[in-house]
Design a protein around this motif. Structure first.
Motif, mmCIF file in Angstrom:
data_model
loop_
_atom_site.group_PDB
_atom_site.id
_atom_site.type_symbol
_atom_site.label_atom_id
_atom_site.label_comp_id
_atom_site.label_asym_id
_atom_site.label_seq_id
_atom_site.Cartn_x
_atom_site.Cartn_y
_atom_site.Cartn_z
ATOM 1 N N MET A 183 0.845 -1.174 0.000
ATOM 2 C CA MET A 183 0.000 0.000 0.000
ATOM 3 C C MET A 183 0.887 1.233 0.000
ATOM 4 S SD MET A 183 -2.603 1.485 2.896
ATOM 5 C CE MET A 183 -3.699 0.114 2.834
ATOM 6 N N LEU A 184 0.589 2.128 -0.887
ATOM 7 C CA LEU A 184 1.286 3.409 -0.937
ATOM 8 C C LEU A 184 0.605 4.359 0.043
ATOM 9 C CD1 LEU A 184 3.242 5.431 -2.286
ATOM 10 C CD2 LEU A 184 1.423 5.887 -3.952
ATOM 11 N N VAL A 185 1.363 5.002 0.895
ATOM 12 C CA VAL A 185 0.823 5.948 1.870
ATOM 13 C C VAL A 185 1.395 7.319 1.553
ATOM 14 C CG1 VAL A 185 0.660 6.544 4.308
ATOM 15 C CG2 VAL A 185 0.666 4.134 3.614
ATOM 16 N N LEU A 186 0.501 8.294 1.356
ATOM 17 C CA LEU A 186 0.910 9.649 1.016
ATOM 18 C C LEU A 186 0.301 10.643 1.990
ATOM 19 C CD1 LEU A 186 0.177 9.498 -2.806
ATOM 20 C CD2 LEU A 186 2.404 9.293 -1.717
ATOM 21 N N SER A 187 0.971 11.750 2.201
ATOM 22 C CA SER A 187 0.410 12.864 2.961
ATOM 23 C C SER A 187 0.013 13.938 1.968
ATOM 24 C CB SER A 187 1.436 13.429 3.937
ATOM 25 O OG SER A 187 1.792 12.456 4.887
ATOM 26 N N ARG A 188 -1.179 14.455 2.092
ATOM 27 C CA ARG A 188 -1.672 15.505 1.212
ATOM 28 C C ARG A 188 -2.357 16.561 2.056
ATOM 29 N NH1 ARG A 188 0.215 16.034 -3.382
ATOM 30 N NH2 ARG A 188 1.819 15.895 -1.847
ATOM 31 N N ARG A 189 -2.350 17.783 1.585
ATOM 32 C CA ARG A 189 -3.048 18.883 2.245
ATOM 33 C C ARG A 189 -4.277 19.251 1.419
ATOM 34 N NH1 ARG A 189 2.340 19.858 3.540
ATOM 35 N NH2 ARG A 189 2.643 20.455 5.708
ATOM 36 N N ILE A 190 -5.146 20.065 2.000
ATOM 37 C CA ILE A 190 -6.342 20.509 1.284
ATOM 38 C C ILE A 190 -5.932 21.138 -0.041
ATOM 39 C CG2 ILE A 190 -8.280 22.125 1.336
ATOM 40 C CD1 ILE A 190 -8.346 21.724 4.373
ATOM 41 N N GLY A 191 -6.605 20.711 -1.101
ATOM 42 C CA GLY A 191 -6.329 21.223 -2.440
ATOM 43 C C GLY A 191 -5.288 20.420 -3.201
ATOM 44 N N GLU A 192 -4.562 19.561 -2.520
ATOM 45 C CA GLU A 192 -3.557 18.734 -3.187
ATOM 46 C C GLU A 192 -4.204 17.455 -3.707
ATOM 47 O OE1 GLU A 192 0.529 20.078 -0.968
ATOM 48 O OE2 GLU A 192 -0.483 18.295 -0.229
ATOM 49 N N SER A 193 -3.603 16.910 -4.757
ATOM 50 C CA SER A 193 -4.184 15.753 -5.436
ATOM 51 C C SER A 193 -3.193 14.621 -5.591
ATOM 52 C CB SER A 193 -4.667 16.155 -6.839
ATOM 53 O OG SER A 193 -5.626 17.174 -6.773
ATOM 54 N N VAL A 194 -3.747 13.464 -5.922
ATOM 55 C CA VAL A 194 -2.983 12.284 -6.287
ATOM 56 C C VAL A 194 -3.557 11.815 -7.613
ATOM 57 C CG1 VAL A 194 -2.463 9.892 -5.684
ATOM 58 C CG2 VAL A 194 -2.580 11.622 -3.892
ATOM 59 N N VAL A 195 -2.696 11.502 -8.555
ATOM 60 C CA VAL A 195 -3.142 11.016 -9.861
ATOM 61 C C VAL A 195 -2.898 9.514 -9.929
ATOM 62 C CG1 VAL A 195 -2.850 11.209 -12.358
ATOM 63 C CG2 VAL A 195 -2.643 13.246 -10.921
ATOM 64 N N VAL A 196 -3.948 8.770 -10.299
ATOM 65 C CA VAL A 196 -3.874 7.317 -10.416
ATOM 66 C C VAL A 196 -4.012 6.972 -11.894
ATOM 67 C CG1 VAL A 196 -4.897 5.124 -9.729
ATOM 68 C CG2 VAL A 196 -4.939 7.066 -8.146
ATOM 69 N N GLY A 197 -3.006 6.339 -12.441
ATOM 70 C CA GLY A 197 -3.037 6.057 -13.876
ATOM 71 C C GLY A 197 -3.023 7.356 -14.661
ATOM 72 N N ASP A 198 -3.665 7.341 -15.820
ATOM 73 C CA ASP A 198 -3.690 8.530 -16.668
ATOM 74 C C ASP A 198 -4.964 9.354 -16.517
ATOM 75 O OD1 ASP A 198 -1.217 7.918 -17.795
ATOM 76 O OD2 ASP A 198 -2.126 6.656 -19.340
ATOM 77 N N GLU A 199 -6.021 8.756 -15.924
ATOM 78 C CA GLU A 199 -7.322 9.417 -15.990
ATOM 79 C C GLU A 199 -8.024 9.628 -14.657
ATOM 80 O OE1 GLU A 199 -9.296 6.700 -18.620
ATOM 81 O OE2 GLU A 199 -8.806 7.948 -20.335
ATOM 82 N N ILE A 200 -7.403 9.280 -13.550
ATOM 83 C CA ILE A 200 -8.079 9.392 -12.257
ATOM 84 C C ILE A 200 -7.302 10.347 -11.359
ATOM 85 C CG2 ILE A 200 -8.871 8.154 -10.209
ATOM 86 C CD1 ILE A 200 -8.971 5.630 -12.035
ATOM 87 N N THR A 201 -8.015 11.335 -10.817
ATOM 88 C CA THR A 201 -7.405 12.290 -9.900
ATOM 89 C C THR A 201 -8.220 12.305 -8.609
ATOM 90 O OG1 THR A 201 -6.682 13.673 -11.743
ATOM 91 C CG2 THR A 201 -6.714 14.703 -9.577
ATOM 92 N N VAL A 202 -7.535 12.154 -7.488
ATOM 93 C CA VAL A 202 -8.161 12.206 -6.174
ATOM 94 C C VAL A 202 -7.639 13.457 -5.484
ATOM 95 C CG1 VAL A 202 -8.491 11.029 -3.977
ATOM 96 C CG2 VAL A 202 -8.247 9.689 -6.075
#
Length: 77
Positions: free
Chosen positions: A1-20
């Protein structure tokens, strides 16, 4: 499992078409925005677990229901 820290407004991109994107953090609740193509199904994990439980329950009727049906069929024939 990849664990990331993000703040409000920051995103994570999964593959080419998914943004969280982290939309809001309030106490121990995090609101996420998920941008994905319509062809990608996005579900909450707890709902999938509930659905699996409901399907398993529906697929195996209670023993008393099976016995009642068996008795009714015997009386009918």
């Amino acid at each position: 499992m990849l664990v990331l820290s993000r703040r409000i407004g920051e995103s994570v991109v999964v593959g080419d078409e998914i943004t969280v994107t982290v939309l809001e953090v309030r106490g121990d609740v995090v609101r996420l925005g998920i941008d994905a193509p319509r062809s990608v199904r996005v579900h909450r994990a707890e709902l999938l677990a509930e659905l699996a439980d409901a399907n398993a329950e529906a697929a195996s009727p209670p023993q008393d229901a099976v016995a009642s049906l068996s008795e009714a069929l015997r009386r009918r024939g």
